[in-house]
Scaffold this motif. Structure first.
Motif, PDB file in Angstrom:
ATOM      1  N   ALA A   1      -0.811  10.694  15.259  1.00 14.36           N
ATOM      2  CA  ALA A   1      -0.239  10.843  13.922  1.00 14.36           C
ATOM      3  C   ALA A   1      -0.887  12.032  13.229  1.00 14.36           C
ATOM      4  O   ALA A   1      -2.121  12.117  13.134  1.00 14.36           O
ATOM      5  CB  ALA A   1      -0.457   9.579  13.104  1.00 14.36           C
ATOM      6  N   ILE A   2      -0.068  12.973  12.739  1.00 12.71           N
ATOM      7  CA  ILE A   2      -0.558  14.188  12.080  1.00 12.71           C
ATOM      8  C   ILE A   2       0.032  14.240  10.674  1.00 12.71           C
ATOM      9  O   ILE A   2       1.249  14.074  10.501  1.00 12.71           O
ATOM     10  CB  ILE A   2      -0.133  15.443  12.862  1.00 12.71           C
ATOM     11  CG1 ILE A   2      -0.555  15.331  14.335  1.00 12.71           C
ATOM     12  CG2 ILE A   2      -0.743  16.695  12.231  1.00 12.71           C
ATOM     13  CD1 ILE A   2       0.027  16.424  15.210  1.00 12.71           C
ATOM     14  N   PRO A   3      -0.786  14.438   9.638  1.00 10.80           N
ATOM     15  CA  PRO A   3      -0.268  14.504   8.266  1.00 10.80           C
ATOM     16  C   PRO A   3       0.821  15.564   8.110  1.00 10.80           C
ATOM     17  O   PRO A   3       0.733  16.652   8.693  1.00 10.80           O
ATOM     18  CB  PRO A   3      -1.506  14.848   7.438  1.00 10.80           C
ATOM     19  CG  PRO A   3      -2.663  14.383   8.271  1.00 10.80           C
ATOM     20  CD  PRO A   3      -2.251  14.616   9.697  1.00 10.80           C
ATOM     21  N   LEU A   4       1.841  15.212   7.329  1.00  6.48           N
ATOM     22  CA  LEU A   4       2.944  16.136   7.044  1.00  6.48           C
ATOM     23  C   LEU A   4       2.793  16.649   5.611  1.00  6.48           C
ATOM     24  O   LEU A   4       2.667  15.862   4.670  1.00  6.48           O
ATOM     25  CB  LEU A   4       4.288  15.426   7.209  1.00  6.48           C
ATOM     26  CG  LEU A   4       5.538  16.263   6.920  1.00  6.48           C
ATOM     27  CD1 LEU A   4       5.644  17.440   7.897  1.00  6.48           C
ATOM     28  CD2 LEU A   4       6.801  15.385   7.001  1.00  6.48           C
ATOM     29  N   LYS A   5       2.813  17.950   5.456  1.00  7.83           N
ATOM     30  CA  LYS A   5       2.615  18.568   4.146  1.00  7.83           C
ATOM     31  C   LYS A   5       3.931  18.581   3.368  1.00  7.83           C
ATOM     32  O   LYS A   5       4.716  19.525   3.427  1.00  7.83           O
ATOM     33  CB  LYS A   5       2.078  19.990   4.318  1.00  7.83           C
ATOM     34  CG  LYS A   5       1.624  20.632   3.015  1.00  7.83           C
ATOM     35  CD  LYS A   5       1.015  22.003   3.261  1.00  7.83           C
ATOM     36  CE  LYS A   5       0.544  22.640   1.964  1.00  7.83           C
ATOM     37  NZ  LYS A   5      -0.061  23.976   2.191  1.00  7.83           N
ATOM     38  N   VAL A   6       4.179  17.489   2.657  1.00  7.85           N
ATOM     39  CA  VAL A   6       5.358  17.376   1.786  1.00  7.85           C
ATOM     40  C   VAL A   6       4.953  16.623   0.524  1.00  7.85           C
ATOM     41  O   VAL A   6       3.993  15.844   0.532  1.00  7.85           O
ATOM     42  CB  VAL A   6       6.533  16.631   2.476  1.00  7.85           C
ATOM     43  CG1 VAL A   6       7.116  17.458   3.604  1.00  7.85           C
ATOM     44  CG2 VAL A   6       6.098  15.259   2.964  1.00  7.85           C
ATOM     45  N   ASP A   7       5.691  16.830  -0.529  1.00 10.99           N
ATOM     46  CA  ASP A   7       5.420  16.151  -1.797  1.00 10.99           C
ATOM     47  C   ASP A   7       6.201  14.841  -1.829  1.00 10.99           C
ATOM     48  O   ASP A   7       7.249  14.737  -2.480  1.00 10.99           O
ATOM     49  CB  ASP A   7       5.811  17.058  -2.972  1.00 10.99           C
ATOM     50  CG  ASP A   7       5.501  16.400  -4.316  1.00 10.99           C
ATOM     51  OD1 ASP A   7       4.645  15.483  -4.335  1.00 10.99           O
ATOM     52  OD2 ASP A   7       6.136  16.780  -5.315  1.00 10.99           O
ATOM     53  N   ASP A   8       5.702  13.868  -1.105  1.00  5.17           N
ATOM     54  CA  ASP A   8       6.383  12.579  -1.036  1.00  5.17           C
ATOM     55  C   ASP A   8       5.381  11.519  -0.578  1.00  5.17           C
ATOM     56  O   ASP A   8       4.313  11.851  -0.044  1.00  5.17           O
ATOM     57  CB  ASP A   8       7.562  12.630  -0.062  1.00  5.17           C
ATOM     58  CG  ASP A   8       8.641  11.595  -0.391  1.00  5.17           C
ATOM     59  OD1 ASP A   8       8.352  10.672  -1.173  1.00  5.17           O
ATOM     60  OD2 ASP A   8       9.751  11.713   0.147  1.00  5.17           O
TER      61      ASP A   8
ATOM     62  N   PHE B   1       0.847  -1.190   0.000  1.00  8.03           N
ATOM     63  CA  PHE B   1       0.000   0.000   0.000  1.00  8.03           C
ATOM     64  C   PHE B   1       0.885   1.244   0.000  1.00  8.03           C
ATOM     65  O   PHE B   1       2.083   1.172   0.285  1.00  8.03           O
ATOM     66  CB  PHE B   1      -0.939   0.026   1.204  1.00  8.03           C
ATOM     67  CG  PHE B   1      -0.272   0.235   2.534  1.00  8.03           C
ATOM     68  CD1 PHE B   1      -0.342   1.459   3.200  1.00  8.03           C
ATOM     69  CD2 PHE B   1       0.444  -0.787   3.149  1.00  8.03           C
ATOM     70  CE1 PHE B   1       0.266   1.657   4.430  1.00  8.03           C
ATOM     71  CE2 PHE B   1       1.043  -0.604   4.386  1.00  8.03           C
ATOM     72  CZ  PHE B   1       0.965   0.617   5.026  1.00  8.03           C
ATOM     73  N   GLU B   2       0.264   2.368  -0.330  1.00  6.96           N
ATOM     74  CA  GLU B   2       0.970   3.647  -0.317  1.00  6.96           C
ATOM     75  C   GLU B   2       0.444   4.502   0.830  1.00  6.96           C
ATOM     76  O   GLU B   2      -0.764   4.547   1.083  1.00  6.96           O
ATOM     77  CB  GLU B   2       0.770   4.390  -1.634  1.00  6.96           C
ATOM     78  CG  GLU B   2       1.550   5.686  -1.725  1.00  6.96           C
ATOM     79  CD  GLU B   2       1.425   6.360  -3.083  1.00  6.96           C
ATOM     80  OE1 GLU B   2       2.150   5.966  -4.003  1.00  6.96           O
ATOM     81  OE2 GLU B   2       0.575   7.272  -3.211  1.00  6.96           O
ATOM     82  N   ALA B   3       1.362   5.150   1.545  1.00 10.76           N
ATOM     83  CA  ALA B   3       0.986   5.997   2.671  1.00 10.76           C
ATOM     84  C   ALA B   3       1.602   7.382   2.516  1.00 10.76           C
ATOM     85  O   ALA B   3       2.741   7.514   2.068  1.00 10.76           O
ATOM     86  CB  ALA B   3       1.449   5.368   3.987  1.00 10.76           C
ATOM     87  N   ARG B   4       0.852   8.389   2.885  1.00  7.83           N
ATOM     88  CA  ARG B   4       1.393   9.746   2.939  1.00  7.83           C
ATOM     89  C   ARG B   4       2.146   9.900   4.262  1.00  7.83           C
ATOM     90  O   ARG B   4       1.741   9.347   5.290  1.00  7.83           O
ATOM     91  CB  ARG B   4       0.280  10.775   2.866  1.00  7.83           C
ATOM     92  CG  ARG B   4      -0.616  10.649   1.640  1.00  7.83           C
ATOM     93  CD  ARG B   4       0.130  10.791   0.347  1.00  7.83           C
ATOM     94  NE  ARG B   4       0.809  12.088   0.230  1.00  7.83           N
ATOM     95  CZ  ARG B   4       1.516  12.457  -0.821  1.00  7.83           C
ATOM     96  NH1 ARG B   4       1.674  11.623  -1.842  1.00  7.83           N
ATOM     97  NH2 ARG B   4       2.104  13.643  -0.849  1.00  7.83           N
ATOM     98  N   PRO B   5       3.223  10.637   4.283  1.00  2.00           N
ATOM     99  CA  PRO B   5       4.001  10.796   5.524  1.00  2.00           C
ATOM    100  C   PRO B   5       3.187  11.460   6.626  1.00  2.00           C
ATOM    101  O   PRO B   5       2.430  12.408   6.384  1.00  2.00           O
ATOM    102  CB  PRO B   5       5.168  11.687   5.090  1.00  2.00           C
ATOM    103  CG  PRO B   5       5.243  11.543   3.609  1.00  2.00           C
ATOM    104  CD  PRO B   5       3.845  11.331   3.142  1.00  2.00           C
TER     105      PRO B   5
END
Length: 309
Positions: free
Chosen positions: A262-269, A169-173
């Motif tokens: 867990a808090i989403p991190l705003k990065v392009d990755d 699966f793919e996860a956002r940081p």
């Protein structure tokens, strides 16, 4: 050479007498003598000095019996494990970077199929160790992540070790912090938000290359940086020092992670998490069941699992 001959040799060495060894083995003395002569002839060695008072090993005989005992030990282990009527232990091992869903699935596996006798191993370890464990068959499966930064290097290593990486699966940081950290008031974080907080990362031993880091954006400089070797400690430092780390966003309340947010991190990755397997080895039924449970737990956290069939 027959295994029986090695057992005869062991008994003769223990008793120091052909006659006594024959009695304890319940065979005739001539048959035992003949078996030893055939063994000596096969290897073109003299194993014994024969005296009127008994038998002693020659120097060659002592060296020979050291090797034969090793062979008998292995035979005994085979018989204990595979002998008729033996209840075989279920054996399974997985190595992984530090992820809650890996542990969740492992717990479910043990509960479901462990039974009365089993030998399971879960290794939360350094990235290089995960690859090596699967290559050397120390573990049947390994769980790691790839992203646009480490993919080229790790993919080459994976191929060199005759392994396959299967995406799950793919996860956002996400940023992991303690529940009382001031950052928890934000719905999304930027790198600037993290600047004054201690950065926590898993140490990678001798293989300290950025490509082996468990955390994305590993090349960024940090004013405060602490390296840790286990998940319990990293959580304690999140709570005790208001530290943070960057990971997939999966936190398990079942594994006492209720103090972590867990808090989403705003990065392009993004992180593609998946499992490693050896190309030349068919997965056991236990490993296949573990993967099924792993996918169920990933879906339970709200992620879409890739269809690799």
């Amino acid at each position: 050479m027959r295994i029986q001959q090695l057992r005869y040799l062991e008994k003769i060495a223990t008793t120091g007498s052909i006659n006594e060894a024959a009695k304890q083995l319940f065979i005739s003395q001539p048959s035992l003598s003949q078996a030893m002569k055939e063994l000596e002839k096969e290897y073109q060695v003299q194993l014994f000095y024969r005296h009127k008072t008994g038998i002693t090993l020659t120097d060659t005989g002592r060296e020979f019996i050291n090797y034969s005992r090793s062979v008998l030990d292995q035979v005994n282990l085979l018989n204990e494990h595979f002998g008729q009527g033996t209840v075989r232990k279920r054996i399974f091992s997985v190595s992984a970077q530090h992820y809650a869903f890996v542990v969740n699935a492992f717990v479910e596996l043990v509960k479901e199929i462990g039974g009365d006798t089993y030998q399971f191993t879960l290794r939360e370890t350094e990235t290089a160790n995960v690859l090596n464990d699967v290559q050397t068959l120390k573990s049947e499966l390994g769980v790691i992540y790839l992203n646009k930064f480490n993919q080229t290097v790790l993919s080459r290593l994976i191929a060199d070790k005759d392994l396959s990486f299967v995406p799950l699966f793919e996860a956002r940081p996400h940023v992991f912090v303690g529940r009382d950290n001031p950052l928890t008031h934000k719905q999304e974080l930027t790198l600037d938000d993290l600047r004054d907080y201690p950065y926590l990362s898993y140490e990678q031993g001798d293989t300290s290359s950025f490509y082996f880091a468990e955390e994305i954006l590993s090349t960024l400089p940090h004013k405060k940086h602490i390296r840790i070797s286990d998940r319990a400690t990293i959580f304690n430092l999140m709570v005790g020092l208001n530290g943070y780390t960057i990971s997939s966003g999966i936190i398990s309340s079942e594994l006492n992670d209720e103090k972590i947010v867990a808090i989403p991190l705003k990065v392009d990755d993004a992180m593609t998490l998946g499992y490693l397997r050896h190309k030349k080895i068919e997965l056991s039924a236990t490993a296949q069941r573990y993967l099924t449970l792993l996918k169920q737990h990933i879906q339970g956290y709200g992620f879409d699992v890739f269809n690799n069939n």
